[in-house]
Design an enzyme around this catalytic site. Structure first.
Site, PDB file in Angstrom:
ATOM      1  N   TYR A 141      33.650  32.790  30.151  1.00  0.00           N
ATOM      2  CA  TYR A 141      34.243  34.135  30.029  1.00  0.00           C
ATOM      3  C   TYR A 141      35.461  34.105  29.116  1.00  0.00           C
ATOM      4  O   TYR A 141      35.548  34.867  28.145  1.00  0.00           O
ATOM      5  CB  TYR A 141      34.633  34.676  31.414  1.00  0.00           C
ATOM      6  CG  TYR A 141      35.622  35.827  31.341  1.00  0.00           C
ATOM      7  CD1 TYR A 141      35.237  37.070  30.843  1.00  0.00           C
ATOM      8  CD2 TYR A 141      36.951  35.660  31.742  1.00  0.00           C
ATOM      9  CE1 TYR A 141      36.157  38.127  30.746  1.00  0.00           C
ATOM     10  CE2 TYR A 141      37.868  36.712  31.650  1.00  0.00           C
ATOM     11  CZ  TYR A 141      37.470  37.936  31.152  1.00  0.00           C
ATOM     12  OH  TYR A 141      38.377  38.969  31.051  1.00  0.00           O
ATOM     13  N   LYS A 192      36.153  35.807  25.395  1.00  0.00           N
ATOM     14  CA  LYS A 192      37.231  36.760  25.117  1.00  0.00           C
ATOM     15  C   LYS A 192      38.120  36.212  23.992  1.00  0.00           C
ATOM     16  O   LYS A 192      38.600  36.972  23.147  1.00  0.00           O
ATOM     17  CB  LYS A 192      38.071  37.006  26.376  1.00  0.00           C
ATOM     18  CG  LYS A 192      37.382  37.787  27.472  1.00  0.00           C
ATOM     19  CD  LYS A 192      36.983  39.194  27.083  1.00  0.00           C
ATOM     20  CE  LYS A 192      38.157  40.148  26.950  1.00  0.00           C
ATOM     21  NZ  LYS A 192      37.718  41.550  26.710  1.00  0.00           N
ATOM     22  N   THR A 234      42.684  39.429  27.723  1.00  0.00           N
ATOM     23  CA  THR A 234      43.128  38.803  28.968  1.00  0.00           C
ATOM     24  C   THR A 234      44.082  37.631  28.711  1.00  0.00           C
ATOM     25  O   THR A 234      44.011  36.987  27.660  1.00  0.00           O
ATOM     26  CB  THR A 234      41.888  38.293  29.736  1.00  0.00           C
ATOM     27  OG1 THR A 234      42.301  37.447  30.797  1.00  0.00           O
ATOM     28  CG2 THR A 234      40.943  37.489  28.850  1.00  0.00           C
ATOM     29  N   ASP A 235      44.901  37.328  29.709  1.00  0.00           N
ATOM     30  CA  ASP A 235      45.767  36.144  29.615  1.00  0.00           C
ATOM     31  C   ASP A 235      44.967  34.844  29.738  1.00  0.00           C
ATOM     32  O   ASP A 235      45.476  33.765  29.422  1.00  0.00           O
ATOM     33  CB  ASP A 235      46.870  36.193  30.683  1.00  0.00           C
ATOM     34  CG  ASP A 235      46.352  36.210  32.118  1.00  0.00           C
ATOM     35  OD1 ASP A 235      45.115  36.318  32.319  1.00  0.00           O
ATOM     36  OD2 ASP A 235      47.177  36.121  33.049  1.00  0.00           O
ATOM     37  N   GLU A 236      43.700  34.951  30.187  1.00  0.00           N
ATOM     38  CA  GLU A 236      42.899  33.727  30.402  1.00  0.00           C
ATOM     39  C   GLU A 236      42.606  32.987  29.097  1.00  0.00           C
ATOM     40  O   GLU A 236      42.221  31.826  29.131  1.00  0.00           O
ATOM     41  CB  GLU A 236      41.586  34.058  31.111  1.00  0.00           C
ATOM     42  CG  GLU A 236      41.796  34.586  32.504  1.00  0.00           C
ATOM     43  CD  GLU A 236      40.563  34.460  33.403  1.00  0.00           C
ATOM     44  OE1 GLU A 236      39.631  33.725  33.058  1.00  0.00           O
ATOM     45  OE2 GLU A 236      40.567  35.106  34.461  1.00  0.00           O
TER      46      GLU A 236
HETATM   47  P1  NAD Z   1      34.350  45.573  34.614  1.00  0.00           P
HETATM   48  O1  NAD Z   1      33.420  44.422  34.696  1.00  0.00           O
HETATM   49  O2  NAD Z   1      34.779  46.271  35.848  1.00  0.00           O
HETATM   50  O3  NAD Z   1      33.718  46.700  33.649  1.00  0.00           O
HETATM   51  C1  NAD Z   1      33.109  46.372  32.432  1.00  0.00           C
HETATM   52  C2  NAD Z   1      32.407  47.613  31.898  1.00  0.00           C
HETATM   53  O4  NAD Z   1      31.799  47.262  30.628  1.00  0.00           O
HETATM   54  C3  NAD Z   1      31.277  48.114  32.798  1.00  0.00           C
HETATM   55  O5  NAD Z   1      31.336  49.522  32.924  1.00  0.00           O
HETATM   56  C4  NAD Z   1      30.009  47.678  32.069  1.00  0.00           C
HETATM   57  O6  NAD Z   1      28.900  48.543  32.294  1.00  0.00           O
HETATM   58  C5  NAD Z   1      30.457  47.742  30.621  1.00  0.00           C
HETATM   59  N1  NAD Z   1      29.643  46.872  29.762  1.00  0.00           N
HETATM   60  C6  NAD Z   1      29.326  45.569  29.973  1.00  0.00           C
HETATM   61  N2  NAD Z   1      28.508  45.129  28.989  1.00  0.00           N
HETATM   62  C7  NAD Z   1      28.340  46.155  28.118  1.00  0.00           C
HETATM   63  C8  NAD Z   1      27.635  46.311  26.902  1.00  0.00           C
HETATM   64  N3  NAD Z   1      26.936  45.302  26.372  1.00  0.00           N
HETATM   65  N4  NAD Z   1      27.691  47.497  26.268  1.00  0.00           N
HETATM   66  C9  NAD Z   1      28.411  48.542  26.794  1.00  0.00           C
HETATM   67  N5  NAD Z   1      29.085  48.452  27.953  1.00  0.00           N
HETATM   68  C10 NAD Z   1      29.066  47.273  28.608  1.00  0.00           C
HETATM   69  O7  NAD Z   1      35.597  45.039  33.792  1.00  0.00           O
HETATM   70  P2  NAD Z   1      37.165  45.348  33.973  1.00  0.00           P
HETATM   71  O8  NAD Z   1      37.707  44.473  35.020  1.00  0.00           O
HETATM   72  O9  NAD Z   1      37.371  46.806  34.037  1.00  0.00           O
HETATM   73  O10 NAD Z   1      37.703  44.793  32.571  1.00  0.00           O
HETATM   74  C11 NAD Z   1      37.726  45.635  31.425  1.00  0.00           C
HETATM   75  C12 NAD Z   1      38.303  44.850  30.254  1.00  0.00           C
HETATM   76  O11 NAD Z   1      39.616  44.405  30.574  1.00  0.00           O
HETATM   77  C13 NAD Z   1      37.497  43.607  29.897  1.00  0.00           C
HETATM   78  O12 NAD Z   1      37.478  43.500  28.491  1.00  0.00           O
HETATM   79  C14 NAD Z   1      38.295  42.460  30.515  1.00  0.00           C
HETATM   80  O13 NAD Z   1      38.104  41.282  29.781  1.00  0.00           O
HETATM   81  C15 NAD Z   1      39.708  42.995  30.378  1.00  0.00           C
HETATM   82  N6  NAD Z   1      40.685  42.491  31.364  1.00  0.00           N
HETATM   83  C16 NAD Z   1      40.403  42.595  32.697  1.00  0.00           C
HETATM   84  C17 NAD Z   1      41.372  42.177  33.626  1.00  0.00           C
HETATM   85  C18 NAD Z   1      41.115  42.281  35.110  1.00  0.00           C
HETATM   86  O14 NAD Z   1      41.894  41.737  35.890  1.00  0.00           O
HETATM   87  N7  NAD Z   1      40.083  42.988  35.557  1.00  0.00           N
HETATM   88  C19 NAD Z   1      42.584  41.636  33.179  1.00  0.00           C
HETATM   89  C20 NAD Z   1      42.805  41.540  31.807  1.00  0.00           C
HETATM   90  C21 NAD Z   1      41.855  41.986  30.913  1.00  0.00           C
HETATM   91  O1  DAU Z   2      43.736  36.994  34.339  1.00  0.00           O
HETATM   92  C1  DAU Z   2      42.957  38.094  33.967  1.00  0.00           C
HETATM   93  C2  DAU Z   2      41.558  37.925  34.507  1.00  0.00           C
HETATM   94  O2  DAU Z   2      41.622  38.163  35.915  1.00  0.00           O
HETATM   95  C3  DAU Z   2      40.544  38.854  33.864  1.00  0.00           C
HETATM   96  O3  DAU Z   2      40.442  38.524  32.493  1.00  0.00           O
HETATM   97  C4  DAU Z   2      39.179  38.734  34.537  1.00  0.00           C
HETATM   98  O4  DAU Z   2      38.277  39.677  33.996  1.00  0.00           O
HETATM   99  C5  DAU Z   2      39.356  38.995  36.025  1.00  0.00           C
HETATM  100  O5  DAU Z   2      38.124  38.825  36.697  1.00  0.00           O
HETATM  101  C6  DAU Z   2      40.414  38.069  36.621  1.00  0.00           C
HETATM  102  O6  DAU Z   2      39.940  36.703  36.631  1.00  0.00           O
HETATM  103  P1  DAU Z   2      40.184  35.728  37.881  1.00  0.00           P
HETATM  104  O7  DAU Z   2      39.166  34.661  37.840  1.00  0.00           O
HETATM  105  O8  DAU Z   2      41.609  35.345  37.954  1.00  0.00           O
HETATM  106  O9  DAU Z   2      39.899  36.784  39.090  1.00  0.00           O
HETATM  107  P2  DAU Z   2      39.090  36.640  40.461  1.00  0.00           P
HETATM  108  O10 DAU Z   2      39.348  37.881  41.243  1.00  0.00           O
HETATM  109  O11 DAU Z   2      37.677  36.237  40.241  1.00  0.00           O
HETATM  110  O12 DAU Z   2      39.818  35.423  41.181  1.00  0.00           O
HETATM  111  C7  DAU Z   2      41.211  35.453  41.436  1.00  0.00           C
HETATM  112  C8  DAU Z   2      41.598  34.142  42.103  1.00  0.00           C
HETATM  113  O13 DAU Z   2      40.992  34.089  43.402  1.00  0.00           O
HETATM  114  C9  DAU Z   2      41.076  32.909  41.375  1.00  0.00           C
HETATM  115  O14 DAU Z   2      42.025  31.861  41.514  1.00  0.00           O
HETATM  116  C10 DAU Z   2      39.792  32.546  42.116  1.00  0.00           C
HETATM  117  C11 DAU Z   2      40.109  32.964  43.534  1.00  0.00           C
HETATM  118  N1  DAU Z   2      38.975  33.425  44.362  1.00  0.00           N
HETATM  119  C12 DAU Z   2      38.151  34.386  43.857  1.00  0.00           C
HETATM  120  C13 DAU Z   2      37.081  34.864  44.598  1.00  0.00           C
HETATM  121  C14 DAU Z   2      36.158  35.918  44.025  1.00  0.00           C
HETATM  122  C15 DAU Z   2      38.789  32.918  45.663  1.00  0.00           C
HETATM  123  O15 DAU Z   2      39.558  32.059  46.127  1.00  0.00           O
HETATM  124  N2  DAU Z   2      37.732  33.397  46.402  1.00  0.00           N
HETATM  125  C16 DAU Z   2      36.865  34.345  45.923  1.00  0.00           C
HETATM  126  O16 DAU Z   2      35.916  34.732  46.657  1.00  0.00           O
END
Ligand code: NAD
Ligand code: DAU
Length: 359
Positions: free
Chosen positions: A160, A164, A134-136
């Protein structure tokens, strides 16, 4: 590395990005065999993956990546040639409330996968490890200038993002120390079908449709760089196929929006698609207590991915959001079963537990 005809072990393939990746990869690579190792936590939803189950080239294995012995046994049985590691605890707010599971899955889990890969990797039977990150990990940017690049110093803010960051360092260390072939992608915020409705985009779409309040943290001025999930998938394929071993690629949509703008766009699209009133939706915004340590702005400069991988996103924020709203409208039952918790009973009935899975 050519993905087709490979035995590919995917972790977290029942989650948001992983499940989209599984479905698209089976279509795009007709000879790849996919083994999905997923613990099926609250965030997983293997429902809607029947196409994968029917392909004859996909197997879901319920297991915990942090359970070393289980991972070693699985790796010996499957003999993967490629590992694509999505599994993680992924929600920032949950990491603030309870960081322990993030440390266990994201750090210990990545470590156990790397160990299992290292034990099997040889020059004649290589294993490539692609890590999804992630970019975080880079922390926060000021509002009006700059973007993260692959050489930006790590500076994570939440448990988190710290977990990562640790996993990224471990993956790179296994390349430098043991010669395990790796690539890493650090991506910005994804949205699209099948995202768990605790994240901003699906939460706001469902709240708008159900005439509930739209909770916005602080003043809603925090900026994220949004990418439609299919564009992330294309970037992962490109990094594995065309990326240089040992390298990291920043993946960003170039669609920076603050949270007020995101909600505004969602309200307009929901209103148009579901015959509702956008102003009435926006009137239900409520400004609530800010997230502790809330990063102000994320943005990735994707030049390296453009130049080396030939990758650029296809969807605009507007077009990707329209697809997302339409998907949710057409799949309300899926989201209802997630929010009622009914899908957990379905998982318990259909999937047996393997090593390391808590009852
Ligand atoms: P998600 O939370 O939707 O899914 C995570 C999956 O991992 C689930 O199916 C869960 O059951 C599985 N999991 C969790 N713990 C586990 C364990 N101990 N063993 C086996 N499986 C396990 O997540 P996502 O949003 O699809 O993100 C997937 C990946 O991409 C993550 O590594 C996240 O850090 C990265 N990522 C997400 C975003 C985003 O915006 N969602 C952006 C950048 C990177
Ligand atoms: O940047 C990549 C990341 O993006 C991933 O690594 C994470 O797994 C993914 O969850 C996401 O993180 P964020 O914290 O940016 O996503 P989230 O959807 O939780 O929140 C997006 C923005 O919206 C953030 O500034 C918080 C705000 N927010 C979120 C929720 C859930 C609100 O204002 N209200 C809300 O109810």
């Amino acid at each position: 590395m050519n993905i087709d005809s490979k035995r590919v072990l995917i972790t977290g393939g029942a989650g948001f990005i992983g499940s989209n990746f599984v479905l698209r990869t089976l279509e795009r690579y007709p000879h790849a065999k996919l083994y999905n190792v997923d613990k099926l936590t609250y965030a997983a939803n293997p429902r809607g993956m029947e196409r994968a189950e029917c392909s004859g080239r996909y197997q879901l294995i319920r297991a915990d990546i942090a359970h070393g012995e289980t991972m070693r046994t699985l790796f010996e049985r499957i003999e993967p040639e490629l590992i694509i590691h999505f599994a993680a605890e992924s929600h920032v707010d949950r990491s603030i409330l309870g960081p322990a599971e993030f440390i266990r899955t994201n750090i210990e889990g990545t470590f156990q996968l790397l160990e299992a890969a290292r034990a099997l990797h040889t020059a004649s039977k290589p294993i490539h490890f692609h890590h999804i990150s992630t970019d975080e990990v880079y922390g926060s940017l000021p509002l009006d200038e700059g973007a993260f690049t692959e050489s930006t110093a790590y500076d994570p803010s939440s448990p988190y993002s710290a977990s990562k960051a640790a996993s990224d360092h471990l993956v790179r260390a296994y390349y430098r120390t043991y010669g395990l072939p790796i690539t890493i992608t650090n991506c910005t915020n994804n949205y699209g079908p099948r995202q768990f409705p605790e994240k901003l985009v699906p939460l706001m779409i469902l709240s708008a449709l159900e005439e509930r309040s739209l909770p916005i943290y602080g003043e809603g001025k925090n900026v994220r760089d949004w990418l439609y999930v299919d564009d992330h998938i294309e970037a992962i394929w490109a990094a594995i196929e065309r990326g240089r071993v040992g390298e990291t690629y920043g993946i960003g949509g170039g669609e920076e929006k603050n949270n007020l703008e995101v909600v505004e766009c969602i309200a307009q699209i929901v209103a148009a698609e579901a015959d509702m009133d956008a102003e009435a939706i926006l009137a239900r915004r409520v400004f609530i207590r800010d997230r502790p340590g809330h990063d102000l702005r994320y943005a990735i400069d994707p030049q390296k991915a453009r130049d080396e991988l030939g990758w650029t996103p296809r969807e605009s924020f507007e077009s990707g959001m329209r697809k997302t709203v339409r998907y949710i409208l057409e799949n309300r039952a899926l989201y209802d079963s997630i929010r009622s918790g009914e899908y957990r009973q379905w998982i318990a009935k259909n999937y047996t537990k393997r090593g390391g899975e808590a009852a």
